[in-house]
Design a protein around this motif. Structure first.
Motif, PDB file in Angstrom:
ATOM      1  N   LEU A 131      76.124 -29.593  16.838  1.00  0.00           N
ATOM      2  CA  LEU A 131      75.520 -29.674  15.549  1.00  0.00           C
ATOM      3  C   LEU A 131      76.770 -30.022  14.744  1.00  0.00           C
ATOM      4  N   CYS A 132      76.335 -30.969  13.742  1.00  0.00           N
ATOM      5  CA  CYS A 132      77.437 -31.262  12.846  1.00  0.00           C
ATOM      6  C   CYS A 132      77.468 -30.579  11.538  1.00  0.00           C
ATOM      7  N   SER A 133      78.741 -29.946  11.213  1.00  0.00           N
ATOM      8  CA  SER A 133      78.826 -29.120  10.186  1.00  0.00           C
ATOM      9  C   SER A 133      78.761 -29.845   8.988  1.00  0.00           C
ATOM     10  N   ILE A 134      78.922 -31.304   8.743  1.00  0.00           N
ATOM     11  CA  ILE A 134      78.772 -32.172   7.860  1.00  0.00           C
ATOM     12  C   ILE A 134      77.153 -32.422   7.382  1.00  0.00           C
ATOM     13  N   GLN A 135      76.511 -32.260   8.319  1.00  0.00           N
ATOM     14  CA  GLN A 135      74.740 -32.248   7.953  1.00  0.00           C
ATOM     15  C   GLN A 135      74.510 -30.942   7.639  1.00  0.00           C
ATOM     16  N   LEU A 136      74.949 -29.992   8.057  1.00  0.00           N
ATOM     17  CA  LEU A 136      74.860 -28.552   7.457  1.00  0.00           C
ATOM     18  C   LEU A 136      75.121 -28.473   5.992  1.00  0.00           C
ATOM     19  N   ALA A 137      76.554 -28.870   5.932  1.00  0.00           N
ATOM     20  CA  ALA A 137      77.143 -28.732   4.457  1.00  0.00           C
ATOM     21  C   ALA A 137      76.047 -29.605   3.542  1.00  0.00           C
ATOM     22  N   LYS A 138      75.568 -30.906   3.802  1.00  0.00           N
ATOM     23  CA  LYS A 138      74.867 -31.640   3.053  1.00  0.00           C
ATOM     24  C   LYS A 138      73.487 -31.063   2.756  1.00  0.00           C
ATOM     25  N   LYS A 139      72.922 -30.059   3.570  1.00  0.00           N
ATOM     26  CA  LYS A 139      71.705 -29.458   3.580  1.00  0.00           C
ATOM     27  C   LYS A 139      71.955 -28.284   2.481  1.00  0.00           C
ATOM     28  N   SER A 140      72.981 -27.810   2.593  1.00  0.00           N
ATOM     29  CA  SER A 140      73.484 -26.330   1.729  1.00  0.00           C
ATOM     30  C   SER A 140      74.093 -26.590   0.480  1.00  0.00           C
ATOM     31  N   TRP A 141      74.837 -27.634   0.209  1.00  0.00           N
ATOM     32  CA  TRP A 141      75.449 -27.952  -0.928  1.00  0.00           C
ATOM     33  C   TRP A 141      75.292 -29.576  -1.348  1.00  0.00           C
ATOM     34  N   ASN A 142      73.795 -29.837  -1.570  1.00  0.00           N
ATOM     35  CA  ASN A 142      73.507 -31.318  -1.680  1.00  0.00           C
ATOM     36  C   ASN A 142      73.891 -31.724  -2.915  1.00  0.00           C
ATOM     37  N   TYR A 143      74.641 -31.196  -3.696  1.00  0.00           N
ATOM     38  CA  TYR A 143      75.473 -31.634  -4.954  1.00  0.00           C
ATOM     39  C   TYR A 143      76.737 -31.811  -5.060  1.00  0.00           C
ATOM     40  N   LEU A 144      77.598 -31.865  -3.752  1.00  0.00           N
ATOM     41  CA  LEU A 144      78.859 -32.112  -3.680  1.00  0.00           C
ATOM     42  C   LEU A 144      79.012 -33.451  -3.767  1.00  0.00           C
ATOM     43  N   PRO A 145      80.194 -34.145  -4.251  1.00  0.00           N
ATOM     44  CA  PRO A 145      80.624 -35.438  -4.047  1.00  0.00           C
ATOM     45  C   PRO A 145      80.918 -36.057  -3.019  1.00  0.00           C
ATOM     46  N   LYS A 146      81.732 -34.796  -2.073  1.00  0.00           N
ATOM     47  CA  LYS A 146      82.269 -35.188  -0.844  1.00  0.00           C
ATOM     48  C   LYS A 146      82.040 -34.060   0.398  1.00  0.00           C
ATOM     49  N   TYR A 147      81.761 -34.499   1.709  1.00  0.00           N
ATOM     50  CA  TYR A 147      81.735 -33.401   2.403  1.00  0.00           C
ATOM     51  C   TYR A 147      82.338 -33.393   3.712  1.00  0.00           C
ATOM     52  N   GLY A 148      83.842 -34.045   3.549  1.00  0.00           N
ATOM     53  CA  GLY A 148      84.931 -33.824   4.401  1.00  0.00           C
ATOM     54  C   GLY A 148      85.276 -32.533   4.440  1.00  0.00           C
ATOM     55  N   LEU A 149      86.283 -32.180   5.494  1.00  0.00           N
ATOM     56  CA  LEU A 149      86.438 -30.587   5.843  1.00  0.00           C
ATOM     57  C   LEU A 149      87.495 -30.366   4.483  1.00  0.00           C
TER      58      LEU A 149
END
Length: 184
Positions: free
Chosen positions: A113-131
C-alpha cells in the motif's frame, strides 16, 4: 494492526541498484523495530551523481557492505506475512522486484500500500503529500532520504492516518483501501 514500512535508496536509475534499505516493523500498532542496511549494488563502484545528490551515500560507504542477496533472508523474515507500506510504493516495490529478479530470488506473495494514498484519504486538505511535508505537518523530525529514517516516518504517518480513519485492524485496512492495495 501489523505491517512493515520500507524505503529504498538507489545508486543509479536501475531498479536493481538498491544501495540502502530501511524497514520499520509495526506490530499491534506499535513500532517494534527499525533496521537499516547499506547494500553494495550490482553497479558498484558506479553511482549516479544525481542519486548521490539526493541521499548522500557514496560508493566508498558500501564497498564492504553485503549485496541484496546477502541480506534477503533477514529482510524477508522481517516482512513475512505483513502488509508492506511505502511512501510512493510503486518505486519501492519496483526496486524490490528489480533486486529479486537480478539475483533470481523468488518473489514473495506480498500486498503493498502507498502511504501517499493513505495520507490523501486522511488529510485531503493538505497542499503536498511528500514525506517531508507530511512529517513537517505532524512535527516529526527525521534525516530525509536515509532509508531507515524514511521507513520509520512512513510507519508513523501510516499509524496517524489509520487513527484518523478509525481503522484498527489489517482486515479494516484491506476493506477500506481495497482499490489501492497492490500485489508485489
Amino acid at each position: 494492526m501489523d505491517f512493515c514500512a520500507i524505503d529504498f535508496e538507489t545508486a543509479t536509475f536501475d531498479r536493481n541498484s538498491a544501495c540502502e534499505l530501511g524497514i520499520c516493523v509495526v506490530q499491534n500498532s506499535e513500532i517494534v523495530e527499525t533496521k537499516t542496511w547499506l547494500i553494495k549494488p550490482p553497479s558498484f563502484p558506479y553511482f549516479s551523481q544525481r542519486n548521490i545528490d539526493v541521499h548522500g551515500i557514496l560508493p566508498q560507504d558500501v564497498k564492504d557492505a553485503p549485496t541484496f542477496e546477502d541480506i534477503w533472508y533477514e529482510v524477508e523474515e522481517m516482512m513475512y506475512g505483513t502488509l508492506m507500506i511505502a511512501h510512493n510504493a510503486s518505486f519501492d516495490a519496483s526496486v524490490l522486484r528489480g533486486c529479486l529478479d537480478y539475483y533470481g530470488i523468488f518473489t514473495p506473495k506480498l500486498d503493498y500500500l502507498c502511504s501517499i494514498q493513505l495520507a490523501k484519504k486522511s488529510w485531503n486538505y493538505l497542499p503536498k503529500y511528500g514525506l517531508k511535508p507530511l512529517a513537517e505537518y505532524h512535527q516529526i523530525k527525521f534525516n530525509h532520504h536515509r532509508a531507515g529514517d524514511d521507513a520509520e516516518v512512513c510507519a508513523k504517518i501510516s499509524l496517524l492516518a489509520f487513527e484518523k480513519l478509525f481503522l484498527t485492524s489489517n482486515e479494516e485496512i484491506s476493506e477500506y483501501m481495497k482499490a489501492k492495495i497492490k500485489k508485489l
